[in-house]
Motif scaffolding. Structure first.
Motif, mmCIF file in Angstrom:
data_model
loop_
_atom_site.group_PDB
_atom_site.id
_atom_site.type_symbol
_atom_site.label_atom_id
_atom_site.label_comp_id
_atom_site.label_asym_id
_atom_site.label_seq_id
_atom_site.Cartn_x
_atom_site.Cartn_y
_atom_site.Cartn_z
ATOM 1 N N SER A 37 1.976 38.939 -66.512
ATOM 2 C CA SER A 37 0.837 39.383 -67.310
ATOM 3 C C SER A 37 0.524 38.323 -68.334
ATOM 4 N N ALA A 38 -0.456 38.615 -69.192
ATOM 5 C CA ALA A 38 -0.696 37.741 -70.324
ATOM 6 C C ALA A 38 0.592 37.656 -71.123
ATOM 7 N N PRO A 39 1.052 36.456 -71.466
ATOM 8 C CA PRO A 39 2.262 36.351 -72.270
ATOM 9 C C PRO A 39 2.110 37.089 -73.583
ATOM 10 N N ARG A 40 3.260 37.385 -74.193
ATOM 11 C CA ARG A 40 3.206 38.187 -75.412
ATOM 12 C C ARG A 40 2.384 37.526 -76.506
ATOM 13 N N PHE A 41 2.389 36.196 -76.531
ATOM 14 C CA PHE A 41 1.655 35.535 -77.605
ATOM 15 C C PHE A 41 0.158 35.493 -77.341
ATOM 16 N N ALA A 42 -0.272 35.983 -76.170
ATOM 17 C CA ALA A 42 -1.707 35.958 -75.860
ATOM 18 C C ALA A 42 -2.501 36.771 -76.865
ATOM 19 N N ARG A 43 -1.893 37.878 -77.313
ATOM 20 C CA ARG A 43 -2.626 38.723 -78.268
ATOM 21 C C ARG A 43 -2.889 37.973 -79.566
ATOM 22 N N ARG A 44 -1.884 37.179 -79.983
ATOM 23 C CA ARG A 44 -2.079 36.426 -81.216
ATOM 24 C C ARG A 44 -3.163 35.365 -81.031
ATOM 25 N N LEU A 45 -3.145 34.726 -79.844
ATOM 26 C CA LEU A 45 -4.162 33.716 -79.580
ATOM 27 C C LEU A 45 -5.546 34.342 -79.510
ATOM 28 N N LEU A 46 -5.609 35.514 -78.895
ATOM 29 C CA LEU A 46 -6.902 36.185 -78.771
ATOM 30 C C LEU A 46 -7.422 36.622 -80.131
ATOM 31 N N ALA A 47 -6.505 37.016 -81.012
ATOM 32 C CA ALA A 47 -6.927 37.415 -82.353
ATOM 33 C C ALA A 47 -7.550 36.227 -83.077
ATOM 34 N N LEU A 48 -6.949 35.046 -82.874
ATOM 35 C CA LEU A 48 -7.495 33.843 -83.497
ATOM 36 C C LEU A 48 -8.858 33.493 -82.925
ATOM 37 N N ALA A 49 -9.065 33.911 -81.685
ATOM 38 C CA ALA A 49 -10.323 33.595 -81.023
ATOM 39 C C ALA A 49 -11.322 34.733 -81.115
ATOM 40 N N TRP B 83 -4.461 43.544 -71.308
ATOM 41 C CA TRP B 83 -5.756 42.856 -71.418
ATOM 42 C C TRP B 83 -6.825 43.799 -71.970
ATOM 43 N N ALA B 84 -6.787 45.043 -71.530
ATOM 44 C CA ALA B 84 -7.794 46.010 -71.991
ATOM 45 C C ALA B 84 -7.701 46.226 -73.497
ATOM 46 N N ARG B 85 -6.481 46.235 -74.016
ATOM 47 C CA ARG B 85 -6.309 46.417 -75.458
ATOM 48 C C ARG B 85 -6.956 45.285 -76.263
ATOM 49 N N GLU B 86 -7.114 44.135 -75.630
ATOM 50 C CA GLU B 86 -7.755 43.023 -76.325
ATOM 51 C C GLU B 86 -9.279 43.170 -76.362
ATOM 52 N N GLY B 87 -9.795 44.165 -75.642
ATOM 53 C CA GLY B 87 -11.240 44.395 -75.655
ATOM 54 C C GLY B 87 -12.042 43.465 -74.766
ATOM 55 N N VAL B 88 -11.378 42.839 -73.785
ATOM 56 C CA VAL B 88 -12.082 41.856 -72.956
ATOM 57 C C VAL B 88 -12.418 42.365 -71.554
ATOM 58 N N LEU B 89 -11.958 43.570 -71.201
ATOM 59 C CA LEU B 89 -12.243 44.099 -69.870
ATOM 60 C C LEU B 89 -13.476 44.999 -69.867
ATOM 61 N N ALA B 90 -14.173 44.994 -68.750
ATOM 62 C CA ALA B 90 -15.414 45.762 -68.613
ATOM 63 C C ALA B 90 -15.136 47.154 -68.065
ATOM 64 N N ASN B 91 -15.904 48.120 -68.520
ATOM 65 C CA ASN B 91 -15.828 49.495 -68.034
ATOM 66 C C ASN B 91 -16.583 49.582 -66.705
ATOM 67 N N ILE B 92 -15.906 50.027 -65.652
ATOM 68 C CA ILE B 92 -16.568 50.158 -64.345
ATOM 69 C C ILE B 92 -16.579 51.617 -63.878
ATOM 70 N N ASP B 93 -16.629 52.534 -64.842
ATOM 71 C CA ASP B 93 -16.648 53.962 -64.520
ATOM 72 C C ASP B 93 -17.832 54.357 -63.657
ATOM 73 N N ASP B 94 -18.989 53.710 -63.861
ATOM 74 C CA ASP B 94 -20.167 54.098 -63.088
ATOM 75 C C ASP B 94 -19.941 53.879 -61.597
ATOM 76 N N VAL B 95 -19.270 52.775 -61.247
ATOM 77 C CA VAL B 95 -18.952 52.515 -59.836
ATOM 78 C C VAL B 95 -17.923 53.525 -59.338
#
Length: 422
Positions: free
Chosen positions: A8-20, A103-115
């Motif tokens: 998965s995304a490494p544990r430090f990915a969340r920190r990097l994503l926060a910076l970005a 990844w979803a917790r980072e807010g970067v994934l799209a909702n595909i409920d309609d499909v």
């Protein structure tokens, strides 16, 4: 077919994503463009990926293939992390298990409920599977297939030579192993690699403890269960298997272990259904040249490993993503992909007439265990717990397997500690 797991995304990915956080996390993709990051780069996988590409092109979309080979998905996840952090995520990426939620917790994934609603995914997928594809009740990923992990493979000629039978319990397993040993045949083909040790351990835990025990120990990470009497029995049974492997097992790749069973050098192997691809590639016929059965004691349970694609938030028209999600869940693709890969379709209502007997048994058990609650995620293959916990527990299991000094109680304490890894 290599070991089918991904990091998965490494544990430090969340920190990097926060910076970005100030970086726009959408791609610059134009309407109809579909960049897909995956690690299907060999054999039947690549063939099936090409079929999916053709399907999307027929719908008028431009498929931008982003295949990253190596590491069973580790390399692909490293590339994905850098792409997302730089604000240039692909439209879709091959991600699995708890990594989807990370990844979803980072807010970067799209909702595909309609499909999902239009295609009635909730009625086509077992809840144990759909839950993995959702974040806070919304679909953010689509499942491709199902691999059963708790399989036992055997050479019928070897069993006949040893006057032994295909075991259905662990007591029978050791009786058969002893008979094979006396007949001069290596009882159990094994590759001494951490993930193979953990795959065997997982099947023993399911067979000795049952599905409820398995869920408490390896999904809920319940401390009392990890430290209980049943876990001690699981570890003792697991370690006993090593006595029936050969001295050259250390470091052996899984497919070379499968080859030992194919040739009759070994009698049995505990391995997921990708092993079937090796038998078939060697021209062997299930039921005749090789036998497949649920691992001892696990006939009424099922450990699953599922490939899936998560959809990332993109700018502009998202029709290409939605068409991709619908195509992946279509009966035609589900059938074609699994026939190529050795897995089974994830849809519950599939016609299995084109599949072999092993796949038909897998499908029957998949459907039945989905109803009974005995359909459980494979901890050994990245489906049950966060990667840090999985890695820590995997290390303990291999240490126990390879140590002459570590007791079952020592291993239990270490597993309980590993379950708390952050």
């Amino acid at each position: 077919m290599r070991q089918d797991r991904s990091a998965s995304a490494p544990r430090f990915a969340r920190r990097l994503l926060a910076l970005a956080a100030t970086v726009t996390l959408a791609t610059a993709a134009q309407a109809g463009d579909l960049e897909v990051l995956h690690y299907w780069t060999s054999g039947g996988e690549a063939k099936a990926a090409s079929a999916l590409k053709a399907t999307m092109q027929q719908k008028g979309h431009t498929w931008k293939d982003f295949a990253v080979a190596g590491g069973g998905g580790d390399a692909a996840m490293t590339v994905l992390k850098s792409r997302v952090v730089s604000g240039n995520a692909p439209a879709a990426a091959q991600i699995k298990g708890p990594s989807i939620q990370e990844w979803a917790r980072e807010g970067v994934l799209a909702n595909i409920d309609d499909v999902a609603k239009a295609e009635k995914w909730d009625s086509l997928l077992p809840k144990a599977v759909s839950d993995v594809m959702k974040y806070k009740g919304n679909y953010v990923a689509v499942p491709v297939n199902v691999h059963r992990v708790n399989w036992l493979w055997a050479n019928p000629e070897a069993l006949k030579k040893a006057n032994a039978k295909l075991p259905t319990t662990w007591d029978e397993f050791f009786t058969t192993a002893e008979a094979l040993k006396k007949a001069g045949i290596i009882p159990v083909a094994h590759g001494g690699q951490a993930w193979q040790d953990f795959t065997t351990f997982e099947s023993v835990a399911l067979g000795v403890g049952g599905a409820d025990f398995y869920k408490k120990a390896f999904v809920q990470l319940d401390a009392a269960t990890l430290n209980g009497a049943t876990m001690e029995k699981v570890l003792t049974t697991f370690k006993k298997i090593k006595d029936y492997t050969d001295k050259n097992a250390n470091g052996r790749d899984w497919n070379l272990a499968t080859a030992m069973v194919i040739k009759g050098e070994a009698g049995m192997q505990l391995m997921g259904d990708w092993a079937k691809g090796e038998f078939v590639a060697a021209g062997k016929v299930p039921g005749k040249d090789f036998l497949c059965a649920a691992a001892p004691g696990t006939a009424s349970a099922y450990t699953f490993n599922i490939d899936s694609f998560a959809m990332f938030k993109v700018k502009g028209d998202t029709k290409a993503q939605k068409d991709l999600a619908a195509a992946i869940m279509s009966p035609d693709f589900q059938e074609q992909f699994s026939l190529n890969k050795g897995s089974i379709p994830v849809r519950l209502n599939m016609d299995m007439s084109k599949f072999d007997d092993c796949a038909k048994l897998s499908s029957k058990d998949f459907v039945e265990t989905a109803k009974t609650g005995a359909l459980v995620p494979s901890i050994a293959h990245g489906m049950a717990v966060p990667p840090a916990v999985e890695g820590a527990m995997k290390d303990v299991v291999s240490q126990f397997w390879n140590s002459d000094r570590m007791t079952a109680k020592d291993a239990m304490a270490k597993l309980a500690s590993a379950a708390k890894t952050k």
